[in-house]
Write an enzyme that holds these catalytic residues in place. Structure first.
Site, short mmCIF file in Angstrom:
data_model
loop_
_atom_site.label_atom_id
_atom_site.label_comp_id
_atom_site.label_asym_id
_atom_site.label_seq_id
_atom_site.Cartn_x
_atom_site.Cartn_y
_atom_site.Cartn_z
N ASN A 36 -82.50 109.00 20.92
CA ASN A 36 -83.74 108.52 21.53
C ASN A 36 -84.96 109.05 20.81
O ASN A 36 -85.93 108.32 20.56
CB ASN A 36 -83.80 108.95 23.00
CG ASN A 36 -82.75 108.26 23.86
OD1 ASN A 36 -82.20 107.23 23.49
ND2 ASN A 36 -82.47 108.84 25.00
N LYS A 49 -82.90 107.88 30.00
CA LYS A 49 -82.05 108.99 30.42
C LYS A 49 -81.07 109.33 29.31
O LYS A 49 -80.51 108.44 28.68
CB LYS A 49 -81.28 108.62 31.69
CG LYS A 49 -80.23 109.65 32.09
CD LYS A 49 -79.27 109.08 33.12
CE LYS A 49 -78.09 110.00 33.33
NZ LYS A 49 -77.07 109.43 34.24
N TYR A 63 -83.87 111.67 43.69
CA TYR A 63 -82.73 111.77 42.79
C TYR A 63 -81.79 112.88 43.25
O TYR A 63 -82.11 114.07 43.19
CB TYR A 63 -83.19 112.05 41.36
CG TYR A 63 -84.09 110.99 40.75
CD1 TYR A 63 -84.26 109.76 41.34
CD2 TYR A 63 -84.76 111.24 39.56
CE1 TYR A 63 -85.08 108.80 40.78
CE2 TYR A 63 -85.58 110.28 38.98
CZ TYR A 63 -85.74 109.06 39.60
OH TYR A 63 -86.56 108.12 39.04
#
Length: 281
Positions: free
Chosen positions: A249, A239, A52
């Protein structure tokens, strides 16, 4: 925060964690605030990888968890091209340095590559023996690849398989999830919102999400997450680069869908036939 036992680790982990793929292009200060807010809310499973941002995201995660390392179930991954025995050891050391820690809670092979899997797994065992990692697992393994891994390690060693899983991509339900269940492994779903292709409110599936969300007093994304963690051994790592998104979330972890909700979602987002190859991004 809703927790359940995480595969073969013997540890209880929140069913919703924090993914970090692509965060190198987001505002750094916003990302760090979001990750820290997630920790405040109990989203202590933070997943990253050397791939990443070519290590940039690991550095961001390291900054976000500084001073709070003991709270975090920290995960990173080795790229398959680095996954020789010695290469895996070097890659892990580099990830630890970027993350500012002396151990990982979980270390994964990002996907199957050309190097012998036995060598990667031998390196994982060495890292575990040396205290550099607490446990290890795999990512993007199909059912056949899982069986090869099990044949090399024996029972109780591979903690999880991290795979693509969202409402429009339920292919892992055919063989991958059952294989993981047989071997006591966790299934960690990445990109649970479909990487920017979340169902629109005007679509047939989007309308079902809206209706269920309205009854539940939730958001459509919370309903989607609740479906993807609806039973053992499922976990999800969405994410969230902004505080409001991580808060949304986190609230999904306490949402319980009814059998009718689940039936409607399965009908609105059919899993389809068995895929010829494992779906990935």
């Amino acid at each position: 925060m809703n927790v359940r036992e995480f595969g073969t680790t013997g540890r209880e982990i929140p069913v919703i964690g924090q993914g970090t793929w692509g965060m190198e292009v987001d505002d750094r200060s916003s990302v760090i605030r979001a990750l820290r807010r997630g920790l405040d809310l109990g989203l202590v499973h933070i997943d990253t990888a050397e791939m990443y941002g070519s290590g940039a995201v690991e550095r961001i995660v390291g900054e976000a968890v500084a001073g709070r390392r003991g709270e975090v179930f920290l995960v990173s991954k080795v790229l398959p091209q680095n996954a020789t025995y010695q290469g895996t050891l070097r890659a892990c050391e580099a990830s630890l340095s970027r993350l500012g820690t002396d151990y990982l809670d979980l270390y994964l092979l990002h996907w199957v590559g050309d190097h012998p899997l036995a060598e990667t797994l031998r390196a994982f065992e060495r890292l575990a023996a040396d205290g550099k990692i607490r446990c290890y697992g795999v990512s993007n393994f199909d059912a056949e690849e899982l069986e090869e891994a099990f044949s090399l390690t024996g029972a109780g060693r591979i903690a999880c398989n991290q795979v693509l899983y969202h409402l429009r991509q339920r292919g892992i339900e055919h063989e991958v999830i059952p294989s993981c269940e047989r071997h006591g492994m966790a299934v960690v779903g990445y990109s649970p919102f479909g990487s920017g292709r979340f169902p629109s409110p005007s679509s047939a599936g989007g309308k079902v999400l809206q209706e269920i969300a309205g009854v539940q007093g939730a958001t459509p994304r919370q309903v989607a997450l609740a479906f993807l963690i609806r039973r053992e051994p499922l976990f999800a790592i969405p994410k969230a680069a902004r505080v409001e998104h991580v808060e949304d979330n986190a609230a999904a972890a306490s949402l319980t869908l009814s059998d009718e909700d689940i039936r409607r979602l399965e009908q609105a987002f059919p899993r389809g036939g068995r895929p010829r190859t494992l779906p990935t991004l």
